[in-house]
Design an enzyme around this catalytic site. Structure first.
Site: not given
Length: 262
Positions: A117, A148
């Site tokens: 994201h 991440n």
């Protein structure tokens, strides 16, 4: 009036209508609908190199078709956006707003990369609608799992910590998109070598920039603080151009973090 002239007139109206519709869809909305009253009127959007800026309900993005992802996502993060809500995680969806076509989520299958994201789902827990909107493919970028779930996640949590303490922050984030990057999938989604976040306080008194190599790291976050000027040089993006010139120069040239609580 001849039939040929009539057809040319009709065609002209169609072309003008289509052009206007496309133009309206790509123009950025300068005021985030969720801005608090004290920050309405400040255009926090950076410049863009794509000419394709889209407004979502709670964030704005500049989409790079060449790289099949956003060059930046910008939004206001308020304390009220950060809630301990146990929302069901939705499936990723292709962003139908992107006129050139957003990347398909299938590009990530068996690629070895996560859908990372840019505007984190954790920054949009004010409602399930806001949360779900972060699961659009225009808001993701290929990221290694260890990055991440590691240092990138640590930085996202730190940003939320600051937003809670300061009530609101302006956030701009993205991958550094250059030529000759590794690509994945059938649409050649680029894999950035670096990711950045640029933060500005609500009262414009302080700014901080982070530039993270796309790899696992256990180092403290302050090791990755850089002058925002250096991120601008790498990306060709002008952050917070609406600031008064002298103030912008002062904030963007600094890499101090004394006034940020680590």
């Amino acid at each position: 009036m001849s039939k040929r002239v009539f057809l040319f007139i009709i065609l002209g109206f169609v072309v003008i209508s289509c052009r206007d519709n496309l133009s309206n869809k790509t123009l950025p909305e300068l005021i985030n609908p969720n801005d608090t009253p004290s920050i309405i009127g400040f255009n926090y959007l950076p410049s863009n190199t794509t000419g394709a800026v889209y407004r979502k309900n709670t964030y704005v993005l500049s989409y790079s078709e060449v790289h099949e992802q956003a060059e930046w996502v910008a939004y206001v993060l308020k304390a009220s956006d950060i809630k301990e809500m146990d929302y069901k995680r939705p499936y990723f969806e292709i962003d139908s707003d992107i006129l050139t076509g957003a990347a398909d989520w299938r590009n990530f299958k068996k690629s070895g990369y996560n859908k990372g994201h840019l505007c984190p789902a954790g920054d949009r827990r004010g409602s399930y609608k806001d949360f779900k909107e972060t699961f659009l493919t225009s808001n993701v970028t290929p990221q290694h799992y260890d990055f991440n779930a590691g240092i990138w996640n640590r930085l996202e949590q730190k940003v939320r910590y600051w937003a809670k303490k300061q009530d609101s922050l302006y956030v701009v984030t993205g991958g550094v998109l250059t030529n000759n990057l590794e690509v994945i999938g059938f649409e050649n989604v680029a894999v950035p070598k670096y990711f950045y976040k640029v933060l500005l306080s609500k009262n414009h008194s302080k700014m901080i920039g982070f530039l993270l190599p796309h790899k696992e790291s256990k180092e403290p976050l302050y090791n990755y603080i850089v002058p925002v000027d250096s991120i601008e040089e790498m990306t060709g993006i002008d952050f917070f151009p609406e600031l008064e010139d002298a103030l912008e120069k002062k904030l963007e040239s600094s890499k101090t973090y004394d006034n940020w609580d680590f």
